[in-house]
Design an enzyme around this catalytic site. Sequence first.
Site, PDB file in Angstrom:
ATOM      1  N   SER A 450      19.829 -19.495 -15.570  1.00  8.41           N
ATOM      2  CA  SER A 450      18.803 -20.529 -15.752  1.00  8.41           C
ATOM      3  C   SER A 450      17.691 -20.048 -16.666  1.00  8.41           C
ATOM      4  O   SER A 450      17.208 -20.805 -17.530  1.00  8.41           O
ATOM      5  CB  SER A 450      18.239 -20.927 -14.386  1.00  8.41           C
ATOM      6  N   PHE A 453      18.689 -20.153 -20.433  1.00 10.42           N
ATOM      7  CA  PHE A 453      18.685 -21.477 -21.043  1.00 10.42           C
ATOM      8  C   PHE A 453      17.266 -22.029 -21.185  1.00 10.42           C
ATOM      9  O   PHE A 453      16.980 -22.760 -22.145  1.00 10.42           O
ATOM     10  CB  PHE A 453      19.558 -22.427 -20.226  1.00 10.42           C
ATOM     11  N   HIS A 454      16.371 -21.703 -20.255  1.00 10.01           N
ATOM     12  CA  HIS A 454      14.976 -22.106 -20.438  1.00 10.01           C
ATOM     13  C   HIS A 454      14.383 -21.427 -21.671  1.00 10.01           C
ATOM     14  O   HIS A 454      13.636 -22.058 -22.438  1.00 10.01           O
ATOM     15  CB  HIS A 454      14.156 -21.744 -19.195  1.00 10.01           C
ATOM     16  N   GLU A 455      14.704 -20.169 -21.872  1.00 12.00           N
ATOM     17  CA  GLU A 455      14.197 -19.451 -23.044  1.00 12.00           C
ATOM     18  C   GLU A 455      14.759 -20.035 -24.332  1.00 12.00           C
ATOM     19  O   GLU A 455      14.033 -20.186 -25.327  1.00 12.00           O
ATOM     20  CB  GLU A 455      14.555 -17.970 -22.915  1.00 12.00           C
TER      21      GLU A 455
END
Length: 528
Positions: A450, A453-455
């Site tokens: 998670s 993908f946020h980065e």
Amino acid sequence: MAILDESVGTTTSSADLSLSIRRRPRPSTDKAASTDVEVSDTSTSKMMSSLEAESLVNGLEQDRNQIDGGGGRVENELSNSNANDGEEKVGNGEQRDEAVNLAKFMYRPSAPAHKRIKESPLSSDAIFKQSHAGLVNLCIVVLVAVNSRLIIENLMKYGWLIQSGFWFSSRSLRDWPLLMCCLSLPIFPVAAFIVEKLAQRKYISEPVVVTLHMLITSATILYPVFMILRFDSAVLSGVTLMLFACIVWLKLVSYAHTNYDMRVLAKSVDKGEASSFSSTGNYCYDVSFECLIYFMVAPTLCYQTSYPRTACIRKGWLVRQVIKLVIFTGFMGFIVEQYINPIVKNSQHPLKGNLLYAIERVLKLSVPNLYVWLCMFYCFFHLWLNILAELLRFGDREFYKDWWNAKTVEEYWRMWNMPVHKWMVRHVYFPCLRNGIPKGVAVLIAFVVSAIFHELCIAVPCHIFKFWAFIGIMLQVPLVMITSYLQDKFSNSMVGNMIFWCFFSIFGQPMCLLLYYHDLMNRKVNTA
């Protein structure tokens, strides 16, 4: 028809009522007389509690009018109850007299007003046993009133700060390479379908299938990243493209993983090694292009050959949701331009300036940021996904749960984004457990995925790789342990919930916003 006595939990029929009214207590020393008095007192007290609620609602004057007018509803209830109980019907005159005598007795000063133990509605034992819709409405009214005053005060002080190029500007025309990249993303699902079709017909071996799927999914992410870094596009355009690319990646991983599992089950069924559950379940391995198309546009990240479907499309309901989506999207844009942008522009880097000043900026930014975050949740998870589900007649619409009541941070992540949560459980968490990885390590791996993908969705469009988003997500791991410990120690659901709201919404998101903004501004200054 029996009348339920809530105070003692017993029922009294109409025959008992008439018997209790006829048997009036007389001075007597014999046993029969005393028995009649006890029966009369018990039946009368039972009837009082059931008719008191009715009289309190309708009022004393309405009850008297009903009695004078011929018994009214009391007469009908008595006659209906006699018919249901198999008793003989009593004449209207006698029933009217019984109702008059009973009503007169109800309003005597000696009638008991307190019959059982009750808690105050706001006490700790009873607060969650009833609806608080009125208090919620009060909070909404107060929020609307207070924020309306603040909006008017802001407009009077600073004027209209929304620029004409907020929604569309000349720079948006230069983002056509990103638009073309977004339109070309369906190439990768088609390639995955071709690979699965070849695997179904056994033209290629299983290792080749796995290798091709790894190449396709990797290209799904690397291709948009290259396009964003190659062309100097707007941040909003890059974020949109990366979100689409990540969604396609998640769907393709689920498509490949699910088809691989169905091939394994199909081979087990052919060999007679599958369990009874696997053989009777819906594990028919069939590669269909129609199923892939529906899956790619459906509001889910977990591939299935079939989904629960609704009967029809509610056009009126659909129009109302679209109108709400437009209104709340405009409201988000207003808050961003009118409040968030001026606060961010007038701030210093939170890690390079005065500590108290940084805390003041973060707290000032927290309220409008929280409004935008809640509106974003409502627009995307409730309105947009439901609109998409309605158009596709997609039945399972549990896109979120009551995450606002989460007792721990781990519980919040399980309820906040149900499509991603189901994907994580199906394709990351349980595969780790099946391969002997401990539960705590499996949870950590899910957080790492998670965080990556946020980065990607934030750092790549901003052209900044300082891993603020990655660090922010990974800091949730110690918060998971802290809130779980406090929940077990104090057995209080409010402790973990308040920690979640404070660290996640009040401090976490505004801090990340300030960090990325100042790094982005510094990058533009250095490249100018």
